[in-house]
Scaffold this motif. Sequence first.
Motif, mmCIF file in Angstrom:
data_model
loop_
_atom_site.group_PDB
_atom_site.id
_atom_site.type_symbol
_atom_site.label_atom_id
_atom_site.label_comp_id
_atom_site.label_asym_id
_atom_site.label_seq_id
_atom_site.Cartn_x
_atom_site.Cartn_y
_atom_site.Cartn_z
ATOM 1 N N PRO A 1 -36.014 13.935 53.220
ATOM 2 C CA PRO A 1 -36.122 14.721 51.521
ATOM 3 C C PRO A 1 -36.563 13.141 50.775
ATOM 4 O O PRO A 1 -35.884 12.358 50.911
ATOM 5 C CB PRO A 1 -34.995 14.789 50.922
ATOM 6 C CG PRO A 1 -33.950 14.897 52.173
ATOM 7 C CD PRO A 1 -34.271 14.665 53.497
ATOM 8 N N ARG A 2 -37.444 12.858 49.675
ATOM 9 C CA ARG A 2 -37.614 12.267 48.669
ATOM 10 C C ARG A 2 -37.744 12.082 47.457
ATOM 11 O O ARG A 2 -38.281 13.326 47.677
ATOM 12 C CB ARG A 2 -38.708 11.702 49.916
ATOM 13 C CG ARG A 2 -39.166 10.811 50.766
ATOM 14 C CD ARG A 2 -39.973 10.759 51.474
ATOM 15 N NE ARG A 2 -40.442 10.131 52.816
ATOM 16 C CZ ARG A 2 -40.541 10.775 54.248
ATOM 17 N NH1 ARG A 2 -39.844 12.146 53.701
ATOM 18 N NH2 ARG A 2 -40.584 10.170 55.099
ATOM 19 N N GLY A 3 -38.256 11.539 46.970
ATOM 20 C CA GLY A 3 -37.633 11.962 45.365
ATOM 21 C C GLY A 3 -39.706 11.715 44.688
ATOM 22 O O GLY A 3 -39.935 10.544 45.281
ATOM 23 N N LEU A 4 -39.791 12.307 43.720
ATOM 24 C CA LEU A 4 -40.987 11.854 43.003
ATOM 25 C C LEU A 4 -40.612 11.700 42.407
ATOM 26 O O LEU A 4 -39.613 12.210 41.443
ATOM 27 C CB LEU A 4 -42.033 12.884 43.046
ATOM 28 C CG LEU A 4 -42.683 13.295 44.681
ATOM 29 C CD1 LEU A 4 -43.430 14.344 44.015
ATOM 30 C CD2 LEU A 4 -43.129 11.835 44.367
ATOM 31 N N GLU A 5 -40.947 10.467 40.837
ATOM 32 C CA GLU A 5 -40.629 10.228 39.719
ATOM 33 C C GLU A 5 -40.692 10.832 38.207
ATOM 34 O O GLU A 5 -41.694 11.607 38.593
ATOM 35 C CB GLU A 5 -41.293 9.109 39.193
ATOM 36 C CG GLU A 5 -40.267 7.748 39.847
ATOM 37 C CD GLU A 5 -41.128 6.439 40.173
ATOM 38 O OE1 GLU A 5 -41.374 5.821 38.782
ATOM 39 O OE2 GLU A 5 -40.544 5.561 40.008
ATOM 40 N N ASN A 6 -39.830 11.106 37.619
ATOM 41 C CA ASN A 6 -40.435 12.143 36.370
ATOM 42 C C ASN A 6 -39.564 11.743 35.451
ATOM 43 O O ASN A 6 -38.918 12.068 34.641
ATOM 44 C CB ASN A 6 -40.131 13.664 36.776
ATOM 45 C CG ASN A 6 -40.902 13.931 35.528
ATOM 46 O OD1 ASN A 6 -41.465 13.178 34.836
ATOM 47 N ND2 ASN A 6 -40.669 15.567 35.225
ATOM 48 N N GLU A 7 -39.749 10.408 34.915
ATOM 49 C CA GLU A 7 -39.397 9.342 33.808
ATOM 50 C C GLU A 7 -39.343 10.545 32.509
ATOM 51 O O GLU A 7 -40.253 11.526 32.481
ATOM 52 C CB GLU A 7 -40.027 7.321 33.577
ATOM 53 C CG GLU A 7 -39.881 6.569 34.704
ATOM 54 C CD GLU A 7 -40.424 6.113 34.464
ATOM 55 O OE1 GLU A 7 -40.607 5.633 33.100
ATOM 56 O OE2 GLU A 7 -40.295 5.303 35.569
ATOM 57 N N GLN A 8 -38.405 10.371 31.301
ATOM 58 C CA GLN A 8 -38.751 10.874 30.355
ATOM 59 C C GLN A 8 -40.040 10.877 29.696
ATOM 60 O O GLN A 8 -40.223 9.576 29.375
ATOM 61 C CB GLN A 8 -37.383 10.396 29.405
ATOM 62 C CG GLN A 8 -36.989 10.883 28.051
ATOM 63 C CD GLN A 8 -35.827 11.155 27.556
ATOM 64 O OE1 GLN A 8 -35.450 9.985 27.793
ATOM 65 N NE2 GLN A 8 -35.974 11.187 26.897
ATOM 66 N N GLY A 9 -40.508 11.885 29.005
ATOM 67 C CA GLY A 9 -41.408 11.660 28.339
ATOM 68 C C GLY A 9 -42.895 11.827 29.455
ATOM 69 O O GLY A 9 -44.297 11.941 29.307
ATOM 70 N N ALA A 10 -42.613 11.832 30.728
ATOM 71 C CA ALA A 10 -44.043 11.459 31.750
ATOM 72 C C ALA A 10 -44.188 13.296 31.428
ATOM 73 O O ALA A 10 -45.621 12.682 32.344
ATOM 74 C CB ALA A 10 -43.245 10.871 32.709
ATOM 75 N N ASN A 11 -43.920 14.005 31.892
ATOM 76 C CA ASN A 11 -43.964 15.628 31.748
ATOM 77 C C ASN A 11 -44.626 15.602 33.374
ATOM 78 O O ASN A 11 -45.425 16.012 33.185
ATOM 79 C CB ASN A 11 -44.749 16.137 31.154
ATOM 80 C CG ASN A 11 -43.645 16.137 29.745
ATOM 81 O OD1 ASN A 11 -42.867 16.415 30.134
ATOM 82 N ND2 ASN A 11 -43.992 15.904 28.859
ATOM 83 N N HIS A 12 -44.052 14.690 34.304
ATOM 84 C CA HIS A 12 -44.906 14.922 35.853
ATOM 85 C C HIS A 12 -44.084 16.548 36.713
ATOM 86 O O HIS A 12 -44.639 16.644 37.529
ATOM 87 C CB HIS A 12 -44.605 13.383 36.549
ATOM 88 C CG HIS A 12 -45.493 12.415 36.253
ATOM 89 N ND1 HIS A 12 -46.890 12.402 35.662
ATOM 90 C CD2 HIS A 12 -44.940 11.081 36.334
ATOM 91 C CE1 HIS A 12 -47.054 10.625 35.229
ATOM 92 N NE2 HIS A 12 -46.261 10.195 35.743
ATOM 93 N N CYS A 13 -43.405 16.957 35.857
ATOM 94 C CA CYS A 13 -42.970 17.810 37.021
ATOM 95 C C CYS A 13 -43.645 18.919 37.711
ATOM 96 O O CYS A 13 -43.727 19.304 39.354
ATOM 97 C CB CYS A 13 -41.623 18.643 35.933
ATOM 98 S SG CYS A 13 -42.267 19.639 34.322
ATOM 99 N N PHE A 14 -44.617 19.457 36.622
ATOM 100 C CA PHE A 14 -46.157 20.185 37.326
ATOM 101 C C PHE A 14 -46.581 19.753 38.191
ATOM 102 O O PHE A 14 -46.362 20.259 39.452
ATOM 103 C CB PHE A 14 -46.925 20.594 36.295
ATOM 104 C CG PHE A 14 -47.401 19.529 36.115
ATOM 105 C CD1 PHE A 14 -48.893 19.308 36.726
ATOM 106 C CD2 PHE A 14 -47.630 18.618 34.790
ATOM 107 C CE1 PHE A 14 -49.409 18.474 36.079
ATOM 108 C CE2 PHE A 14 -48.052 17.795 34.734
ATOM 109 C CZ PHE A 14 -49.404 17.760 34.667
ATOM 110 N N LEU A 15 -46.860 18.303 38.464
ATOM 111 C CA LEU A 15 -47.196 17.384 39.604
ATOM 112 C C LEU A 15 -47.411 17.153 40.909
ATOM 113 O O LEU A 15 -46.709 17.648 41.928
ATOM 114 C CB LEU A 15 -48.034 16.102 38.827
ATOM 115 C CG LEU A 15 -48.575 15.540 39.504
ATOM 116 C CD1 LEU A 15 -50.411 16.607 39.884
ATOM 117 C CD2 LEU A 15 -49.713 14.348 38.626
ATOM 118 N N ASN A 16 -45.445 17.060 40.486
ATOM 119 C CA ASN A 16 -44.643 17.124 41.143
ATOM 120 C C ASN A 16 -44.224 17.679 41.925
ATOM 121 O O ASN A 16 -43.748 18.351 43.617
ATOM 122 C CB ASN A 16 -43.280 16.139 41.038
ATOM 123 C CG ASN A 16 -43.092 15.364 40.321
ATOM 124 O OD1 ASN A 16 -43.561 14.397 40.703
ATOM 125 N ND2 ASN A 16 -42.003 14.545 39.634
#
Length: 157
Positions: free
Chosen positions: A10-25
């Motif tokens: 398992p690896r993670g993808l960053e989603n810093e506050q305000g980046a709103n990358h959740c959909f892309l991740n």
Amino acid sequence: ECAVRAQDIPRGLENEQGANHCFLNVAIQALWNLRSFRAPFLRAPGHPHAAPEPAPAAASSSSTSPPPAAAAAADTCCYCALKLLFAQYQLADEQDSLPPDALRNALSHVYTTEGRFRPGEMEDATETIETLLDVLHASSVSAFQECEEEEAACDGA
């Protein structure tokens, strides 16, 4: 006992506050976890504007930073951005979390006129997967046509 394969760690993808990358991740993780997509995509050649990918022997290095030419290509080319991210994902340690920024920037660049995928804005994960598949398909069709044109030019010479 089975050895754990590198792609199953398992690896993670960053989603810093305000980046709103959740959909892309979600889209990246969905494509990564489809072995029938991941394996051929990792083996597929890169685009000519991108630098060669790091050789497997370089995997012992703890750095997942891309070569400068690959990073530059990934800024505007979704295929190169995803390929680079997958290569980094494959080499990353379990503790690593990787930024999806290059893919986000490439998508934003491609869809500038439509105003989609702007940094910090939300998008729909399903639509993002569809968009990535469309972009990858167009990229592969374009590469295939370029090869055919080169072969035709060589045959006519």
